[in-house]
Design an enzyme around this catalytic site. Structure first.
Site, PDB file in Angstrom:
ATOM      1  N   ILE A 121      -0.784   6.463   4.400  1.00 43.60           N
ATOM      2  CA  ILE A 121       0.197   6.113   5.438  1.00 43.60           C
ATOM      3  C   ILE A 121       1.574   5.929   4.797  1.00 43.60           C
ATOM      4  CG2 ILE A 121       0.849   4.347   7.130  1.00 43.60           C
ATOM      5  CD1 ILE A 121      -2.139   3.947   7.706  1.00 43.60           C
ATOM      6  N   GLY A 122       1.593   5.264   3.643  1.00 46.78           N
ATOM      7  CA  GLY A 122       2.863   5.041   2.943  1.00 46.78           C
ATOM      8  C   GLY A 122       3.605   6.347   2.690  1.00 46.78           C
TER       9      GLY A 122
ATOM     10  N   VAL B 209      -0.604  -3.353   9.573  1.00 53.74           N
ATOM     11  CA  VAL B 209      -1.252  -2.078   9.894  1.00 53.74           C
ATOM     12  C   VAL B 209      -2.663  -2.042   9.298  1.00 53.74           C
ATOM     13  CG1 VAL B 209      -1.126   0.431   9.560  1.00 53.74           C
ATOM     14  CG2 VAL B 209       0.967  -0.872  10.016  1.00 53.74           C
TER      15      VAL B 209
ATOM     16  N   GLY C 217       0.838  -1.199   0.000  1.00 54.16           N
ATOM     17  CA  GLY C 217       0.000   0.000   0.000  1.00 54.16           C
ATOM     18  C   GLY C 217       0.869   1.244   0.000  1.00 54.16           C
ATOM     19  N   ALA C 218       2.015   1.127  -0.682  1.00 55.61           N
ATOM     20  CA  ALA C 218       3.065   2.149  -0.569  1.00 55.61           C
ATOM     21  C   ALA C 218       2.665   3.490  -1.174  1.00 55.61           C
ATOM     22  CB  ALA C 218       4.347   1.636  -1.217  1.00 55.61           C
TER      23      ALA C 218
ATOM     24  N   ARG D  46     -17.888  -3.739  10.534  1.00 55.03           N
ATOM     25  CA  ARG D  46     -16.625  -4.431  10.742  1.00 55.03           C
ATOM     26  C   ARG D  46     -16.583  -5.789  10.035  1.00 55.03           C
ATOM     27  NH1 ARG D  46     -12.398  -2.891  13.593  1.00 55.03           N
ATOM     28  NH2 ARG D  46     -11.011  -4.616  14.044  1.00 55.03           N
TER      29      ARG D  46
ATOM     30  N   ASP E 228      -2.678   3.384  19.213  1.00 52.06           N
ATOM     31  CA  ASP E 228      -3.601   3.508  20.351  1.00 52.06           C
ATOM     32  C   ASP E 228      -2.822   3.841  21.623  1.00 52.06           C
ATOM     33  OD1 ASP E 228      -5.740   2.660  18.601  1.00 52.06           O
ATOM     34  OD2 ASP E 228      -4.800   0.689  18.698  1.00 52.06           O
TER      35      ASP E 228
ATOM     36  N   HIS F 139      -7.396  -3.794  17.949  1.00 48.28           N
ATOM     37  CA  HIS F 139      -7.389  -2.412  17.460  1.00 48.28           C
ATOM     38  C   HIS F 139      -8.799  -2.102  16.959  1.00 48.28           C
ATOM     39  CE1 HIS F 139      -6.392   1.284  15.506  1.00 48.28           C
ATOM     40  NE2 HIS F 139      -6.800   0.820  14.346  1.00 48.28           N
TER      41      HIS F 139
ATOM     42  N   ARG G  73      -1.767   7.438  21.407  1.00 53.67           N
ATOM     43  CA  ARG G  73      -2.926   8.301  21.681  1.00 53.67           C
ATOM     44  C   ARG G  73      -3.166   8.380  23.194  1.00 53.67           C
ATOM     45  NH1 ARG G  73      -6.582   5.588  16.827  1.00 53.67           N
ATOM     46  NH2 ARG G  73      -6.087   7.122  15.214  1.00 53.67           N
TER      47      ARG G  73
HETATM   48  P1  NAX Z   1      -5.120   4.422   1.624  1.00 50.95           P
HETATM   49  O1  NAX Z   1      -6.415   3.995   1.017  1.00 50.95           O
HETATM   50  O2  NAX Z   1      -4.673   5.835   1.482  1.00 50.95           O
HETATM   51  O3  NAX Z   1      -3.943   3.519   1.026  1.00 50.95           O
HETATM   52  C1  NAX Z   1      -4.044   2.140   0.933  1.00 50.95           C
HETATM   53  C2  NAX Z   1      -3.203   1.730  -0.260  1.00 50.95           C
HETATM   54  O4  NAX Z   1      -3.190   0.314  -0.288  1.00 50.95           O
HETATM   55  C3  NAX Z   1      -3.785   2.203  -1.602  1.00 50.95           C
HETATM   56  O5  NAX Z   1      -2.780   2.880  -2.335  1.00 50.95           O
HETATM   57  C4  NAX Z   1      -4.213   0.904  -2.287  1.00 50.95           C
HETATM   58  O6  NAX Z   1      -4.035   0.950  -3.695  1.00 50.95           O
HETATM   59  C5  NAX Z   1      -3.258  -0.107  -1.623  1.00 50.95           C
HETATM   60  N1  NAX Z   1      -3.720  -1.485  -1.633  1.00 50.95           N
HETATM   61  C6  NAX Z   1      -4.986  -1.962  -1.533  1.00 50.95           C
HETATM   62  N2  NAX Z   1      -4.989  -3.294  -1.610  1.00 50.95           N
HETATM   63  C7  NAX Z   1      -3.697  -3.682  -1.725  1.00 50.95           C
HETATM   64  C8  NAX Z   1      -3.047  -4.933  -1.867  1.00 50.95           C
HETATM   65  N3  NAX Z   1      -3.744  -6.075  -1.932  1.00 50.95           N
HETATM   66  N4  NAX Z   1      -1.707  -4.967  -1.960  1.00 50.95           N
HETATM   67  C9  NAX Z   1      -0.993  -3.821  -1.954  1.00 50.95           C
HETATM   68  N5  NAX Z   1      -1.554  -2.596  -1.841  1.00 50.95           N
HETATM   69  C10 NAX Z   1      -2.876  -2.538  -1.738  1.00 50.95           C
HETATM   70  O7  NAX Z   1      -5.173   3.968   3.154  1.00 50.95           O
HETATM   71  P2  NAX Z   1      -4.226   4.426   4.367  1.00 50.95           P
HETATM   72  O8  NAX Z   1      -4.767   5.654   4.972  1.00 50.95           O
HETATM   73  O9  NAX Z   1      -2.813   4.406   3.913  1.00 50.95           O
HETATM   74  O10 NAX Z   1      -4.509   3.214   5.389  1.00 50.95           O
HETATM   75  C11 NAX Z   1      -4.056   1.901   5.118  1.00 50.95           C
HETATM   76  C12 NAX Z   1      -4.649   0.926   6.102  1.00 50.95           C
HETATM   77  O11 NAX Z   1      -4.238   1.242   7.430  1.00 50.95           O
HETATM   78  C13 NAX Z   1      -6.180   0.902   6.138  1.00 50.95           C
HETATM   79  O12 NAX Z   1      -6.613  -0.457   6.185  1.00 50.95           O
HETATM   80  C14 NAX Z   1      -6.490   1.582   7.447  1.00 50.95           C
HETATM   81  O13 NAX Z   1      -7.744   1.175   7.958  1.00 50.95           O
HETATM   82  C15 NAX Z   1      -5.343   1.114   8.300  1.00 50.95           C
HETATM   83  N6  NAX Z   1      -5.074   1.862   9.539  1.00 50.95           N
HETATM   84  C16 NAX Z   1      -4.635   1.168  10.610  1.00 50.95           C
HETATM   85  C17 NAX Z   1      -4.337   1.782  11.806  1.00 50.95           C
HETATM   86  C18 NAX Z   1      -3.864   0.996  13.000  1.00 50.95           C
HETATM   87  O14 NAX Z   1      -3.695   1.614  14.052  1.00 50.95           O
HETATM   88  N7  NAX Z   1      -3.647  -0.306  12.923  1.00 50.95           N
HETATM   89  C19 NAX Z   1      -4.525   3.244  11.976  1.00 50.95           C
HETATM   90  C20 NAX Z   1      -4.526   3.992  10.678  1.00 50.95           C
HETATM   91  C21 NAX Z   1      -5.283   3.298   9.574  1.00 50.95           C
HETATM   92  O15 NAX Z   1      -6.670   3.514   9.787  1.00 50.95           O
END
Ligand code: NAX
Length: 324
Positions: A16-17, A129, A11-12, A98, A159, A187, A162
């Protein structure tokens, strides 16, 4: 200088990336004397955005970055990887609950678990993540049978951070003066930020704050913070999530200096949590290993919250039974 290590990030090209890659590249995670080869994974629709990210990484001219590769093939992205950040997954949309999120994202972690099993370094350290991160981690590990369950973790450090922020703000001190508050469980909003061994400027947090506040407003603020950020920012936590992922992997890689940190990992029966369930525990890290702090005395409140999280994670596990 050490030999370069291989760090894979999925998801680079996501939000987040965009923060995480710069922190890794600058040395904040693996050390300022540790060169890295970045191996980035995206799905095909994200490849053009990934090209842009790679151009910006090149333009940042980081001395520690020895190479950057981009791919939509997990086998290629995880080849020889020493550390893997599984960030990519489908974000939750407004109409998804969920259970929908578990169903939508679970299959991603089957394929990625297998690709890690077959291609990564035998000593790889994995942090999940992408949400629902505990159960995604469970799925990834189940599909990587030749690796140890000690190599798979999910992130609850955001968390914890936070919780630190809230305690510091309430006490009128800085985050550095808060120690050993940690997260139990999932989480998700059932999580329990436990202040029982935390200190504030060296004093017991349970003496500094009222129990009503710790079990009420504090708990609620920490466990619903993700939603509050979305409301305020119009987008989900990204820089703070990336920062927490760096904290998690840095402590695992370089040690936590005797501080208690939160990590979700496959249970080995600690505190009665069923074996294999990916659950956040109080941990210390040293010499590249995670040690669960397994001798804390639990309050009745903590026991009830742990049970609530066990039940929620058992339900998630049943929902993905066919992926394990
Ligand atoms: P974004 O939607 O901005 O980015 C996700 C990226 O992943 C996209 O570029 C997409 O093309 C790519 N992607 C999707 N499926 C993929 C796959 N099979 N292989 C490789 N890449 C893939 O999301 P972002 O804000 O970066 O969040 C990413 C994830 O982190 C989400 O699932 C989000 O819910 C989760 N989080 C987890 C947190 C935690 O504390 N554990 C907190 C932050 C965030 O909510």
């Amino acid at each position: 200088m050490n030999a370069p290590i291989r760090v894979a990030v999925t998801g680079a090209a996501g939000n987040i990336g965009y923060s995480l890659l710069w922190r890794i590249a600058s040395g904040d995670c693996f050390g300022h004397d540790q060169p890295v080869i970045l191996q980035l994974l995206e799905i095909p629709p994200g490849m053009q955005r990934l090209q842009g990210v790679m151009m910006e990484l090149a333009d940042s001219a980081f001395p520690l970055v020895h190479a950057v590769t981009g791919s939509s093939d997990p086998a290629e992205a995880f080849a020889g990887a020493d550390a893997i950040f599984l960030v990519g997954s489908r974000p939750r949309s407004k109409d998804m609950d969920r259970a929908d999120l578990v169903a939508a994202n679970g299959p991603i972690f089957v394929g990625q678990g297998k690709a890690i099993n077959d291609n990564a370094s035998r000593d790889v350290k994995v942090i999940v993540v992408g949400n629902p991160c505990n159960t995604n981690c469970l799925i990834a590990k189940a599909n990587a049978p030749s690796l140890s369950s000690r190599q798979f973790t999910a992130m609850t450090r955001l968390d914890q951070n936070r919780a630190v922020g809230q305690l510091a703000q309430r006490a009128g001190t800085i985050a550095a003066n808060i120690e050993d508050v940690f997260i139990w469980g999932n989480h998700a909003n059932t999580m329990y930020p436990d202040p029982s061994v935390a200190t504030v400027d060296g004093k017991a947090a349970t003496d500094v704050f009222e129990a009503d506040w710790l079990q009420g407003e504090f708990l609620k603020t920490v466990s619903t913070r993700g939603k509050a950020i979305i409301v305020a920012r119009g987008a989900s936590s990204a820089a703070s999530a990336a920062s927490a992922a760096v904290d998690h992997m840095r402590d695992w890689w370089q040690g936590s200096d005797d501080r208690i940190v939160s990590m979700a990992l496959p249970s080995e029966g600690w505190y009665g949590v069923p074996e294999g369930l990916v659950f956040s525990f109080p941990c210390r890290c040293a010499n590249g290993e995670i040690h669960v702090v397994d001798d804390l005395e639990l309050t009745d409140f903590a026991k009830a919250k742990i049970q609530e999280n066990v039940e929620a994670l058992l339900a998630e596990r049943s929902a993905v039974a066919d992926l394990l």
